[in-house]
Scaffold this motif. Structure first.
Motif, PDB file in Angstrom:
ATOM      1  N   LYS A 158       0.844  -1.214   0.000  1.00 45.13           N
ATOM      2  CA  LYS A 158       0.000   0.000   0.000  1.00 45.13           C
ATOM      3  C   LYS A 158       0.874   1.258   0.000  1.00 45.13           C
ATOM      4  CE  LYS A 158      -3.412  -2.427   2.833  1.00 45.13           C
ATOM      5  NZ  LYS A 158      -4.098  -2.444   4.160  1.00 45.13           N
ATOM      6  N   ALA A 159       1.913   1.208  -0.804  1.00 41.92           N
ATOM      7  CA  ALA A 159       2.855   2.328  -0.859  1.00 41.92           C
ATOM      8  C   ALA A 159       2.483   3.269  -1.995  1.00 41.92           C
ATOM      9  CB  ALA A 159       4.279   1.813  -1.050  1.00 41.92           C
ATOM     10  N   ASP A 160       2.940   4.484  -1.882  1.00 40.89           N
ATOM     11  CA  ASP A 160       2.855   5.443  -2.974  1.00 40.89           C
ATOM     12  C   ASP A 160       3.997   5.115  -3.929  1.00 40.89           C
ATOM     13  OD1 ASP A 160       2.640   7.594  -4.656  1.00 40.89           O
ATOM     14  OD2 ASP A 160       3.243   9.095  -3.180  1.00 40.89           O
ATOM     15  N   ILE A 161       3.665   4.613  -5.100  1.00 40.96           N
ATOM     16  CA  ILE A 161       4.673   4.181  -6.066  1.00 40.96           C
ATOM     17  C   ILE A 161       4.943   5.324  -7.036  1.00 40.96           C
ATOM     18  CG2 ILE A 161       5.308   2.472  -7.789  1.00 40.96           C
ATOM     19  CD1 ILE A 161       4.860   1.223  -5.071  1.00 40.96           C
ATOM     20  N   ARG A 162       6.171   5.780  -7.073  1.00 40.39           N
ATOM     21  CA  ARG A 162       6.558   6.891  -7.953  1.00 40.39           C
ATOM     22  C   ARG A 162       7.504   6.352  -9.020  1.00 40.39           C
ATOM     23  NH1 ARG A 162       5.740  11.627  -4.859  1.00 40.39           N
ATOM     24  NH2 ARG A 162       6.060  12.734  -6.835  1.00 40.39           N
ATOM     25  N   LEU A 163       6.985   6.149 -10.223  1.00 38.68           N
ATOM     26  CA  LEU A 163       7.752   5.558 -11.310  1.00 38.68           C
ATOM     27  C   LEU A 163       8.366   6.632 -12.205  1.00 38.68           C
ATOM     28  CD1 LEU A 163       5.313   2.695 -12.379  1.00 38.68           C
ATOM     29  CD2 LEU A 163       7.356   2.497 -10.949  1.00 38.68           C
ATOM     30  N   GLY A 164       9.490   6.300 -12.822  1.00 35.80           N
ATOM     31  CA  GLY A 164      10.144   7.205 -13.749  1.00 35.80           C
ATOM     32  C   GLY A 164      10.733   8.434 -13.084  1.00 35.80           C
ATOM     33  N   LEU A 165      10.962   8.339 -11.774  1.00 43.30           N
ATOM     34  CA  LEU A 165      11.488   9.482 -11.026  1.00 43.30           C
ATOM     35  C   LEU A 165      12.793   9.077 -10.333  1.00 43.30           C
ATOM     36  CD1 LEU A 165       8.275  10.972  -9.382  1.00 43.30           C
ATOM     37  CD2 LEU A 165       9.624  11.961 -11.233  1.00 43.30           C
ATOM     38  N   PRO A 166      13.923   9.423 -10.896  1.00 45.01           N
ATOM     39  CA  PRO A 166      15.190   9.107 -10.226  1.00 45.01           C
ATOM     40  C   PRO A 166      15.373   9.963  -8.983  1.00 45.01           C
ATOM     41  CG  PRO A 166      15.581  10.456 -12.162  1.00 45.01           C
ATOM     42  CD  PRO A 166      14.121  10.118 -12.179  1.00 45.01           C
ATOM     43  N   VAL A 167      15.976   9.371  -7.966  1.00 47.52           N
ATOM     44  CA  VAL A 167      16.371  10.134  -6.783  1.00 47.52           C
ATOM     45  C   VAL A 167      17.745  10.714  -7.083  1.00 47.52           C
ATOM     46  CG1 VAL A 167      16.908  10.036  -4.332  1.00 47.52           C
ATOM     47  CG2 VAL A 167      14.990   8.722  -5.241  1.00 47.52           C
ATOM     48  N   ARG A 168      17.809  12.036  -7.102  1.00 47.92           N
ATOM     49  CA  ARG A 168      19.031  12.710  -7.531  1.00 47.92           C
ATOM     50  C   ARG A 168      20.019  12.904  -6.395  1.00 47.92           C
ATOM     51  NH1 ARG A 168      19.122  15.012 -12.221  1.00 47.92           N
ATOM     52  NH2 ARG A 168      20.555  16.643 -11.495  1.00 47.92           N
ATOM     53  N   SER A 169      19.517  13.105  -5.170  1.00 51.40           N
ATOM     54  CA  SER A 169      20.437  13.304  -4.054  1.00 51.40           C
ATOM     55  C   SER A 169      19.758  12.929  -2.754  1.00 51.40           C
ATOM     56  CB  SER A 169      20.914  14.761  -3.982  1.00 51.40           C
ATOM     57  OG  SER A 169      19.852  15.619  -3.596  1.00 51.40           O
ATOM     58  N   LEU A 170      20.591  12.662  -1.758  1.00 51.67           N
ATOM     59  CA  LEU A 170      20.154  12.256  -0.423  1.00 51.67           C
ATOM     60  C   LEU A 170      20.929  13.105   0.577  1.00 51.67           C
ATOM     61  CD1 LEU A 170      18.685  10.061   1.378  1.00 51.67           C
ATOM     62  CD2 LEU A 170      20.793   8.737   1.189  1.00 51.67           C
ATOM     63  N   GLN A 171      20.186  13.740   1.484  1.00 53.16           N
ATOM     64  CA  GLN A 171      20.837  14.603   2.473  1.00 53.16           C
ATOM     65  C   GLN A 171      20.296  14.292   3.862  1.00 53.16           C
ATOM     66  OE1 GLN A 171      20.061  18.634   1.323  1.00 53.16           O
ATOM     67  NE2 GLN A 171      21.236  18.510  -0.572  1.00 53.16           N
ATOM     68  N   LYS A 172      21.198  14.309   4.862  1.00 56.57           N
ATOM     69  CA  LYS A 172      20.779  14.139   6.252  1.00 56.57           C
ATOM     70  C   LYS A 172      20.316  15.487   6.785  1.00 56.57           C
ATOM     71  CE  LYS A 172      20.548  11.480   9.983  1.00 56.57           C
ATOM     72  NZ  LYS A 172      19.426  12.229  10.580  1.00 56.57           N
ATOM     73  N   THR A 173      19.170  15.472   7.454  1.00 57.48           N
ATOM     74  CA  THR A 173      18.654  16.684   8.081  1.00 57.48           C
ATOM     75  C   THR A 173      18.580  16.466   9.588  1.00 57.48           C
ATOM     76  OG1 THR A 173      16.321  16.012   7.975  1.00 57.48           O
ATOM     77  CG2 THR A 173      17.241  17.119   6.032  1.00 57.48           C
ATOM     78  N   ALA A 174      18.194  17.505  10.306  1.00 57.58           N
ATOM     79  CA  ALA A 174      18.097  17.390  11.765  1.00 57.58           C
ATOM     80  C   ALA A 174      17.058  16.364  12.176  1.00 57.58           C
ATOM     81  CB  ALA A 174      17.759  18.758  12.371  1.00 57.58           C
ATOM     82  N   ASP A 175      16.018  16.202  11.373  1.00 59.56           N
ATOM     83  CA  ASP A 175      14.915  15.311  11.750  1.00 59.56           C
ATOM     84  C   ASP A 175      14.856  14.030  10.943  1.00 59.56           C
ATOM     85  OD1 ASP A 175      13.934  17.197  13.631  1.00 59.56           O
ATOM     86  OD2 ASP A 175      13.023  18.317  11.989  1.00 59.56           O
ATOM     87  N   GLY A 176      15.681  13.882   9.942  1.00 57.85           N
ATOM     88  CA  GLY A 176      15.595  12.689   9.107  1.00 57.85           C
ATOM     89  C   GLY A 176      16.373  12.830   7.829  1.00 57.85           C
ATOM     90  N   TRP A 177      15.676  12.717   6.681  1.00 60.01           N
ATOM     91  CA  TRP A 177      16.343  12.674   5.389  1.00 60.01           C
ATOM     92  C   TRP A 177      15.589  13.503   4.358  1.00 60.01           C
ATOM     93  CZ3 TRP A 177      20.995  10.343   5.173  1.00 60.01           C
ATOM     94  CH2 TRP A 177      21.319   9.517   6.238  1.00 60.01           C
ATOM     95  N   ARG A 178      16.322  14.150   3.498  1.00 58.24           N
ATOM     96  CA  ARG A 178      15.742  14.936   2.412  1.00 58.24           C
ATOM     97  C   ARG A 178      16.191  14.344   1.083  1.00 58.24           C
ATOM     98  NH1 ARG A 178      15.712  21.057   3.390  1.00 58.24           N
ATOM     99  NH2 ARG A 178      13.942  20.270   4.608  1.00 58.24           N
ATOM    100  N   LEU A 179      15.209  14.052   0.230  1.00 62.26           N
ATOM    101  CA  LEU A 179      15.477  13.496  -1.090  1.00 62.26           C
ATOM    102  C   LEU A 179      15.118  14.515  -2.157  1.00 62.26           C
ATOM    103  CD1 LEU A 179      15.339  10.922   0.722  1.00 62.26           C
ATOM    104  CD2 LEU A 179      14.337   9.732  -1.238  1.00 62.26           C
ATOM    105  N   GLU A 180      16.017  14.634  -3.112  1.00 61.80           N
ATOM    106  CA  GLU A 180      15.758  15.459  -4.292  1.00 61.80           C
ATOM    107  C   GLU A 180      15.424  14.510  -5.435  1.00 61.80           C
ATOM    108  OE1 GLU A 180      18.953  17.538  -6.607  1.00 61.80           O
ATOM    109  OE2 GLU A 180      18.074  19.302  -5.618  1.00 61.80           O
ATOM    110  N   ILE A 181      14.228  14.693  -6.014  1.00 66.47           N
ATOM    111  CA  ILE A 181      13.680  13.709  -6.938  1.00 66.47           C
ATOM    112  C   ILE A 181      13.353  14.370  -8.269  1.00 66.47           C
ATOM    113  CG2 ILE A 181      11.809  12.028  -7.263  1.00 66.47           C
ATOM    114  CD1 ILE A 181      11.666  12.839  -3.954  1.00 66.47           C
ATOM    115  N   GLY A 182      13.574  13.623  -9.358  1.00 66.11           N
ATOM    116  CA  GLY A 182      13.160  14.091 -10.664  1.00 66.11           C
ATOM    117  C   GLY A 182      14.315  14.472 -11.567  1.00 66.11           C
ATOM    118  N   SER A 183      14.001  15.148 -12.646  1.00 67.65           N
ATOM    119  CA  SER A 183      15.007  15.542 -13.625  1.00 67.65           C
ATOM    120  C   SER A 183      15.641  16.864 -13.229  1.00 67.65           C
ATOM    121  CB  SER A 183      14.356  15.680 -15.010  1.00 67.65           C
ATOM    122  OG  SER A 183      13.429  16.764 -15.003  1.00 67.65           O
ATOM    123  N   THR A 184      16.644  17.250 -13.973  1.00 63.64           N
ATOM    124  CA  THR A 184      17.322  18.522 -13.682  1.00 63.64           C
ATOM    125  C   THR A 184      16.407  19.707 -13.919  1.00 63.64           C
ATOM    126  OG1 THR A 184      18.195  18.490 -15.938  1.00 63.64           O
ATOM    127  CG2 THR A 184      19.611  17.611 -14.193  1.00 63.64           C
TER     128      THR A 184
END
Length: 459
Positions: free
Chosen positions: A232-258
């Motif tokens: 029962k997940a939100d499936i996001r197809l055709g969307l590359p994860v461009r970067s992963l960053q640690k934040t104070a509360d968890g994680w930040r993902l940058e998704i999609g094209s340039t």
């Protein structure tokens, strides 16, 4: 944990998403990001002449429990099936023979096990191995050099390499002993005085009737579809994860094209992606893990799936493995490394078109893949005709290319994985899974996903 991102929609990622839903309940937000247009990774089922047909992984090891248990757990045990009794053959020394029993991934338990497959000189080299002193260093050793030094090159070229090629698309010379044959290394550590003795120690004491392999009659993509339904997940197809960053509360993902980028925040992340993607995402976040992922090489391959007319007569075997040095009647190397006669191997393909798949591509030999699909089909058909006499015109063909699809477990692979897991283990809310770690087979991938989720929950 209220929100979790799973990066990668193959068997590892989808198993992780399913395990997360089981553990976190309906209130958690689980998002699966897959850069391709479809889920499944190396599991891909297509329609070939009206039949569901796998053009990625086509089976799993049934004597290891994880995948078998998962299929039953998610309600697909009614689709579970096992191979017929048709035997595989191997093309070695210019002839095709039945795959010999009494070996462990090609390492023989006695010289008699390979009599007929090897020349008399090769058989004598195997016999002599039992008398050679054996001492393995603490660190992993290159498998090819070890086997060639002790058995000679003939055993490696004719038997070990074709078997390893079916698993890793690579030969013994590029793989490590402990990473690919841990049972043999363990037997030596437990007192086996030769590799033949170590192989003998690994063989079952009595013949088992339990099937070695399994698959699902609707194709292995059915497992992915069912996991997606249950997760029962939100499936996001055709969307590359461009970067992963640690934040104070968890994680930040940058998704999609340039040109179209989205930013999303999560409490935790599971990375279930190939080594190059993991290296890129972890660079600057977990440098030690990123560096170790970057040391892992990959092999490319292609699958040529063919539907032949129903009246086509195939040999009464499940398939053919082809040694890297084998050549056809014109002295040319075979393009294919293996054929699977699916209609012979799996009973549920009986009736209708005759289904065959040819596998092409070995590590370091990408040249054979650098042709267009029509040329690749022609090369595979020539090999099939040379090896079996089958010249029937296919009613349909599908070429599926797996660029960088298979990680190579070279000497030192276990050390690299230890570095990855040690570095990741110091970062709460982050876990890794997939074929890069503890095995390329489906059961191993399922196991890494389950472990990754347990790690997140305990942290």
């Amino acid at each position: 944990m209220k929100t979790v991102a799973v990066v990668g929609g193959g068997i590892s990622g989808m198993t992780a998403a399913y395990r997360l839903r089981q553990s976190l309940g309906d209130g958690a937000g689980i998002v699966v990001f897959e850069s391709a247009k479809t889920l499944g990774g190396k599991l891909r089922t297509v329609e070939l002449a009206g039949r569901s047909y796998d053009v990625g992984a086509e089976a799993f090891l049934a004597r290891r429990p994880e995948m078998l248990a998962l299929v039953s757990e998610i309600g697909l045990d009614g689709q579970l099936t096992h191979p017929t009794g048709a035997r595989a053959t191997i093309r070695a020394g210019g002839t095709s023979r039945g795959l010999p029993p009494g070996t462990v991934m090609g390492v023989p338990a006695s010289a008699d096990a390979v009599a007929g497959l090897l020349s008399e000189t090769g058989r004598k080299a195997v016999a002599a191995e039992a008398t050679m002193p054996l001492s393995l260093p603490a660190q992993d050793v290159p498998l090819g050099k070890l086997l060639r030094d002790r058995f000679g090159g003939e055993l490696v070229d004719r038997l070990v390499d074709p078997l390893l090629g079916g698993v890793y698309a690579g030969g013994a010379d590029g793989l490590g002993l402990r990473a690919t044959m841990p049972g043999l290394a363990a037997a030596v550590a437990n007192g086996a005085e030769s590799l033949t003795a170590a192989a003998a120690a690994q063989l079952p004491k009595s013949r088992s009737t339990a099937p070695v392999f399994g698959t699902t009659t609707g194709g292995l993509s059915a497992v992915i579809d069912r996991l997606a339904e249950l997760a029962k997940a939100d499936i996001r197809l055709g969307l590359p994860v461009r970067s992963l960053q640690k934040t104070a509360d968890g994680w930040r993902l940058e998704i999609g094209s340039t040109t179209s980028t989205e930013v999303m925040d999560f409490d935790a992340v599971v990375l279930a992606v190939p080594a190059p993607s993991a290296r890129k995402l972890l660079d600057g976040v977990v440098p030690a893990a990123s560096s170790a992922f970057g040391e892992i090489e990959l092999a490319s391959m292609a699958v040529v799936a063919m539907a032949l007319p129903p009246e086509t007569e195939l040999p009464d075997i499940s398939g053919i493995l082809i040694g890297a040095g084998e050549r056809d009647a014109h002295g040319q190397p075979y393009a294919a490394k293996a054929f699977t006669f699916s209609t012979r191997k799996w009973a549920h393909y009986g009736g209708g078109p005759v289904l065959v798949r040819g596998s092409v591509g070995r590590f370091g030999e990408e040249r054979v893949l650098q042709v267009d699909d029509s040329d690749l089909i022609a090369a595979v058909r020539r090999d099939l005709a040379e090896l079996t006499g089958v010249t029937a015109e296919p009613v349909e063909t599908i070429v599926t290319r797996w660029g960088g699809g298979l990680p190579q477990y070279g000497a030192g692979h276990l050390d690299r994985v230890e570095r990855i897991e040690r570095a990741i283990g110091e970062i709460p809310g982050l876990a890794v899974a997939g074929a890069t770690l503890h095995g390329v087979g489906l059961p191993a991938c399922v196991a890494t996903a389950t472990t990754a989720v347990k790690w997140l929950l305990t942290r």
